[in-house]
Design an enzyme around this catalytic site. Structure first.
Site, PDB file in Angstrom:
ATOM      1  N   LYS A 192       1.000  -1.288  -0.242  1.00 36.55           N
ATOM      2  CA  LYS A 192      -0.154  -0.542  -0.131  1.00 36.55           C
ATOM      3  C   LYS A 192       1.139   0.988  -0.260  1.00 36.55           C
ATOM      4  O   LYS A 192       1.154   2.388   0.886  1.00 36.55           O
ATOM      5  CB  LYS A 192      -0.567  -0.089   1.268  1.00 36.55           C
ATOM      6  CG  LYS A 192      -2.154   0.960   1.284  1.00 36.55           C
ATOM      7  CD  LYS A 192      -2.814   0.390   0.664  1.00 36.55           C
ATOM      8  CE  LYS A 192      -3.886   1.569  -0.012  1.00 36.55           C
ATOM      9  NZ  LYS A 192      -5.125   1.822  -0.774  1.00 36.55           N
ATOM     10  N   ASP A 248      -2.661 -12.095   6.076  1.00 36.21           N
ATOM     11  CA  ASP A 248      -3.388 -12.477   6.199  1.00 36.21           C
ATOM     12  C   ASP A 248      -4.943 -13.141   5.854  1.00 36.21           C
ATOM     13  O   ASP A 248      -5.790 -13.563   5.601  1.00 36.21           O
ATOM     14  CB  ASP A 248      -3.494 -12.062   8.100  1.00 36.21           C
ATOM     15  CG  ASP A 248      -4.750 -12.828   8.611  1.00 36.21           C
ATOM     16  OD1 ASP A 248      -4.868 -13.960   9.145  1.00 36.21           O
ATOM     17  OD2 ASP A 248      -5.346 -11.929   9.598  1.00 36.21           O
TER      18      ASP A 248
HETATM   19  C1  IPM Z   1      -3.469 -17.505  10.487  1.00 33.53           C
HETATM   20  C2  IPM Z   1      -4.686 -17.235  11.667  1.00 33.53           C
HETATM   21  C3  IPM Z   1      -3.781 -16.578  13.241  1.00 33.53           C
HETATM   22  C4  IPM Z   1      -2.892 -14.473  12.754  1.00 33.53           C
HETATM   23  C5  IPM Z   1      -4.289 -15.591  14.155  1.00 33.53           C
HETATM   24  C6  IPM Z   1      -4.837 -17.385  14.551  1.00 33.53           C
HETATM   25  C7  IPM Z   1      -3.596 -15.397  15.180  1.00 33.53           C
HETATM   26  O1  IPM Z   1      -5.478 -15.776  10.734  1.00 33.53           O
HETATM   27  O2  IPM Z   1      -3.086 -18.115  10.819  1.00 33.53           O
HETATM   28  O3  IPM Z   1      -3.789 -16.542   9.527  1.00 33.53           O
HETATM   29  O4  IPM Z   1      -3.548 -14.086  12.495  1.00 33.53           O
HETATM   30  O5  IPM Z   1      -2.212 -14.627  11.594  1.00 33.53           O
HETATM   31 MG    MG Z   2      -5.224 -16.071   9.245  1.00 37.92          MG
END
Ligand code: IPM
Ligand code: MG
Length: 359
Positions: A192, A248
């Site tokens: 971004k 994520d």
């Molecule tokens: C992932 C999950 C994790 C993250 C959570 C559970 C902390 O969403 O492995 O993608 O955000 O990394």
């Molecule tokens: Mg995740």
């Protein structure tokens, strides 16, 4: 020398799906004479219940000594109300950080048998095969300062810091380019940079690293556009490299293109290719204990583990082929069920993969 694996079943559907993965591990261990050994340790809510913390020292020590780690999933409503610093997710973030598992590989591969299960039209997703390389131990997930403070006027203010050093960007960029060399030789870096300085640096450093990989084509996209392109024309992508938070979000989105997040494995690797392997989906507390969860993402995570950390590519291929055969047989857990297929539970799905391996 025999290699050792630590299994962390975790919470929710974690124990059910890891049990099926363990059956598959037992089968390939014998079939390919791998000489693997393994044991179980606690992580997440299960560890909080037993020891009061989400990542007990015994788990961390065992994980440090192991050649690879297989994780189910952590978290659930039972532990949502406890203090933030000892919630289940913190155990997961801590083990990633402590073991320096900075490179998170999340492939999104559409099995032709499941094209109808995708929320997108078959012609848009059939043949989809992309790989998200997510930086996993930096960025806004770990940046300091962070917290919730009370301002002088009494108002609460939440804050986090998105921060990447050059070396952190460089090492994940190398991973992405090297993986692209073994695939279709294209890397897309997602940022971004039009708004955030931290990703302006990201873009610069990835571009610098690309000079060492003249055989790989590098392009860049802003994250909002990347999110749109993923649902518009996802087959344009080969390797996508991005930071922790964008990775994520985009990896859940990419996963869903394949019909079900219940199909997708992941690997989190350190510099020496030691790794923790886990399904991309979460602990799904809503269906925990019902025997209906899809164990295939965890079983496919075992295949990734054999390939990347345990140097057993033939066993990995055998597992992937067995999953293909089971899908050919028309077996489907609830999440990938469609008209004309056979609905099965978690155990029956695991047994079918074992039978396909043995057969
Ligand atoms: C992932 C999950 C994790 C993250 C959570 C559970 C902390 O969403 O492995 O993608 O955000 O990394
Ligand atoms: Mg995740």
């Amino acid at each position: 020398m025999s290699q050792h694996i630590v299994l962390l079943a975790g919470d929710g559907i974690g124990p059910e799906i890891v049990a099926e993965a363990e059956k598959v591990l037992t089968q390939v261990n014998e079939q390919f004479s791998l000489g693997l050994s393994w044991n179980h340790e606690l992580l997440g809510g299960a560890a909080i219940d037993a020891h009061g913390v989400p990542l007990p020292d015994v788990t961390l020590d065992a994980a440090r000594k192991a050649d690879a780690i297989l994780l189910g999933a952590v978290g659930g409503p039972k532990w949502d109300a406890i203090e933030r610093s000892i919630r289940p997710e913190r155990g997961l973030l801590k083990i990633r950080a402590e073991l320096n598992l900075f490179a998170n590989l999340r492939p999104a591969l559409l099995y032709p048998q499941l094209a109808a299960a995708s929320s997108l039209k078959p012609e848009i997703v059939s043949g989809l095969d992309l790989l998200i390389v997510r930086e996993l131990t930096g960025g806004i997930y770990f940046g300091q300062p962070r917290g919730i403070r009370i301002l002088e006027n009494g108002e609460r203010q939440g804050f986090n810091t998105d921060i990447y050093s050059e070396s952190e960007i460089r090492r994940i960029a190398h991973v992405a380019f090297q993986l692209a060399q073994k695939r279709n030789k294209r890397v897309l870096s997602v940022d971004k940079a039009n708004v955030l300085e931290v990703t302006e640096l990201w873009k610069q450093v990835v571009t610098e690293v690309s000079a060492e990989y003249p055989d790989v084509a590098l392009s860049h996209m802003y994250v909002d556009n990347a999110a749109m392109q993923l649902v518009r024309a996802p087959k344009q992508f080969d390797v996508i490299v991005t930071g922790n938070l964008f990775g994520d979000i985009l990896s859940d989105q990419a996963a869903m293109l394949t019909g079900s997040i219940g199909m997708l494995p992941s690997a989190s690797l350190d510099q020496q290719k030691k790794g923790m392997y886990e399904p991309c989906h979460g602990s799904a507390p809503d269906i925990a204990g019902q025997g209906i969860a899809n164990p295939l993402a965890t079983i496919l995570s075992v295949a990734m583990m054999l390939r990347y950390s345990l140097n057993a590519p033939l066993a990995a291929e055998a597992i992937e082929a067995a999953v293909g055969r089971v899908l050919d047989q028309g077996l489907r857990t609830a999440d990938i069920f469609s008209e004309g297929t056979t609905r099965v539970g978690t155990k029956a799905m695991g047994d079918a993969v074992v039978a396909a391996l043995a057969g």
